[in-house]
Enzyme design. Structure first.
Site, mmCIF file in Angstrom:
data_model
loop_
_atom_site.group_PDB
_atom_site.id
_atom_site.type_symbol
_atom_site.label_atom_id
_atom_site.label_comp_id
_atom_site.label_asym_id
_atom_site.label_seq_id
_atom_site.Cartn_x
_atom_site.Cartn_y
_atom_site.Cartn_z
ATOM 1 N N LEU B 221 0.806 -1.217 0.000
ATOM 2 C CA LEU B 221 0.000 0.000 0.000
ATOM 3 C C LEU B 221 0.838 1.265 0.000
ATOM 4 O O LEU B 221 1.639 1.482 0.889
ATOM 5 C CB LEU B 221 -0.890 -0.001 1.253
ATOM 6 C CG LEU B 221 -1.836 1.205 1.369
ATOM 7 C CD1 LEU B 221 -2.865 1.208 0.252
ATOM 8 C CD2 LEU B 221 -2.505 1.233 2.737
ATOM 9 N N ASP B 222 0.647 2.086 -1.003
ATOM 10 C CA ASP B 222 1.325 3.379 -1.097
ATOM 11 C C ASP B 222 2.852 3.276 -1.089
ATOM 12 O O ASP B 222 3.533 4.244 -0.755
ATOM 13 C CB ASP B 222 0.880 4.325 0.041
ATOM 14 C CG ASP B 222 -0.621 4.595 -0.017
ATOM 15 O OD1 ASP B 222 -1.234 4.793 1.042
ATOM 16 O OD2 ASP B 222 -1.173 4.608 -1.132
#
Lengths: 277, 277, 277, 277
Positions: B221-222
């Site tokens: 994530l990210d």
């Protein structure tokens, strides 16, 4: 093993990158970094090549000259430190920034001397064991003053002269002695507010951003090729004096950034503009 | 006469620029722009060459492959417009910005479809005569939802999928179908404030600058390779909601800038970083 | 319970903040935000006070007028949405940005109409169900064209007229009808490059930063009070056309930011400058 | 005639601005600048009032305390220069910047002493006739070293201690002696890259922007209230060492800006955030 930088500035032609890199390859010179740019309107080619290896400058340049078009300029520059003379008036910030950066190695320069038309910055300069020449303009014509300045500058055979908030206008005759070798910091975002009191002009215009511009000095005041610019936001709370105070941090970082690019052999002049590789 | 872009990504070796440009020269292809970069730690060479001429892709690439080291990647990309699918949730700003830019030609893309897990942006999308697919996540497992999304995405065979404030997390399985093809905008200056409610996190941390980051989506994530970032200043006057409002202009300009670089074939991936030529 | 904004603009005097806030206090109006500024050279006082409570405008203003010095201006502004007419020529980006922002509520305005001297942006405007008036300048004198424009503008009784890359010069007669009500976006960082083709001028000057400026229109071309400015960096790689393309994102965000400040009742005019509270 | 700054930090209540300015008015103190802010979530009121006049501190503060709510903090600060102790390790840039600024009056501070855990910056410090204390950490426990540091710090009774790239972690015991009096510069854009080698972390993450953060030191490493932050763009050309070199200019300007705000009595602490008026 040595490191040198090759700068090429010539009329564009087919296969230039290929030819130049071939020659480096042939001379067993390793390309560490290469940046090139073609200015299409002028059909001018620029390349900056950082090389490493064992150099035979003469034979290398001979091969290069043979391959490049007519009217080409090329320089093979050693990694020796550049020699700089700094000219100042009264404000300390730009000079102080360069003095500290040369002192701690951030700017790879040798400050050979500082010349001031006042002696206000003599104390600061001498803290760093650098010769300070107080050459007052008072009582002298512009030509007389500049003759005195030039005499001192030329003692040091500098690669560059840095006007670090040096506030007197230089004549074309002075400038002609040091073509594209004089770097000035102007305390505005050129071409806005050329000439005197730019912060006062900025204040009166009610701009919301102020800036500084480092450029090579030419015959026209504040009109020479721009190297670096930067800005900061301001607002109605800032009078001209506040703008000047805030502006100083921009002036010094812009000047020092421009000087860094120049001594790193990254700046080409193209007409009244610069190409920075 | 055609224009194509050659992208080279290979282990560094002596004389690469020379060899590649030689081959262009030999095939009478004119180099309009050339940018190269060597990542020294990884000894990886990257070059982006804009070419113009009459192409015989097959023979050109044959010569190139013959000259390049083992393990090289090269692509000769035509100037055809890239096909893009955009995925959205509820916020309009990023989608709206891309819709207007595709409409007026600022972004040279073909928006083949917009997919939303809500229908909030259906009206805006259809104003531009672009198909909108409302694929709700409600009542479906993550896998079921993603299967539905993928089915629609693959109908369009897009070059890139743009997550324009699409707010649901995508599984590794989804991402694996589109490696380095999914561009996301995260509303913080990564790696600060990953995950949910970054503006609230930013507000609580009392930062004086907020930003946005466009990146390729990977399994984490990210955490994927960053393409573009930008920031704006904030102060105590901004609560989380004010930060979000101001942040939107940064989000959309960062996403659109990243998308522009990607469709212009300027972005190379190197490990978890990008090289942008 | 209502929310209103009180704007005070008057000659400075001792105890003004005290007096004004006293009156709010007396009328049981809660101060949500208060910002004030004294321009010392002009001895002018500015205050913006966001109030909440039950208002009796008449008695409140009576008390206020009684307390303020001679020559004071004060306005008690309701929170009703501002009405805006947008004028355009051919470029879509500024208009598109405002259309999307009004559509999703980011800009709290009612776009009553769009007027274009070409019909290029009619399609885009009508996607948002907003009336578009094509009022061509061709074959008309400047006065005739402006009479036609004014006639349409005045139908809508707008609070502000936004020139969203509207490219024709407006006469003093037109401007006089809407004093400090016309907001223009100029595609340069004023006062640099006023007038036509600022990106070409910027390119020729070799600047390293370009920008955009939103300002109130006065009789002098590009000389009116500046509201907002912003810049982006450029370099030798940018020709005038590249500068224009990159500049568009700055133009639209600057215009939209300025419009947001104006409709939020934050902008005071002081001579040829603005005070933004 | 004297100038003093009144700082008020108290629970919000109706009519506060009115009451405080009334008292100034009553004591014939002229308000030169006034800035206030209400933090709504915490219902906390902040005001910074620059006053000019003839002061009777005792009676003025008595009236003020009478008017303010329970749990209020207020300070009436004279315009005397703040006394500062600077702590350093080896890097010169932040120290050098502050030395030059104090020397030319840009920062209105008295540098009472510089303390270094190495003697690398003794030469630079003594050029400005400021005492340098070399207090090595070698061979000492953290507690012993900090006892030695504190002993020297307290000799000078500074208003603030500035960690100008001082690289050793301070214990809660040390920090507790100087609550909200220690200003540190961290060479990243917090909260990204806390702790050691932030430029290496930034390089590995492949960020396109790096920054610096000035903050008050608390018990948690790099977690204290942020005062100022700034950033610069970087790209794939920058390795960690290049980022560090470029980052230094940001570090020093951020630190010096934060220090300027603090000594100008503009910084209030609110939880883990700052309000800057």
């Amino acid at each position: 093993m040595e490191k040198k930088t090759l700068l090429t500035d010539c009329p564009d032609a087919v296969g230039l990158i290929s030819k130049i890199t071939n020659i480096c390859y042939k001379h067993q010179l390793n390309i560490i970094h290469n940046n090139e740019f073609v200015d299409n309107p002028n059909q001018q080619f620029f390349m900056r090549t950082e090389l490493e290896g064992v150099f035979n400058d003469e034979t290398f340049l001979l091969d290069l000259d043979h391959a490049l078009p007519q009217g080409s300029h090329r320089q093979l520059i050693s990694s020796a430190r550049k020699r700089v003379v700094i000219m100042v008036t009264k404000e300390a910030h730009c000079l102080g920034d360069i003095l500290v950066k040369a002192f701690d190695g951030s700017l790879d320069i040798e400050i050979t001397a500082v010349i001031g038309n006042y002696d206000a910055l003599q104390g600061l300069t001498e803290k760093f064991d650098i010769p300070f020449h107080h050459i007052s303009h008072e009582g002298l014509s512009r030509e007389e003053h500049e003759a005195a300045l030039l005499a001192v500058v030329q003692q040091y055979l500098p690669d560059y002269v840095v006007l670090a908030k040096y506030m007197r206008i230089l004549t074309p005759e002075f400038v002609a002695q040091l073509p594209h070798k004089i770097i000035n910091i102007h305390h505005s975002f050129l071409p806005a507010f050329i000439g005197a009191k730019p912060y006062l002009q900025a204040y009166e215009r009610g701009v919301k951003i102020i800036g500084a511009t480092a450029h090579f000095v030419t015959n026209d005041l504040d009109e020479g090729p721009i190297i670096t610019q930067n800005v900061i936001p301001v607002d109605h709370n800032f009078n001209a004096s506040d703008m000047a105070r805030s502006g100083r941090d921009v002036e010094k970082s812009v000047l020092s950034k421009a000087l860094g690019l120049v001594v790193d052999d990254r700046v080409f002049v193209l007409g009244n503009r610069t190409v920075i590789l």
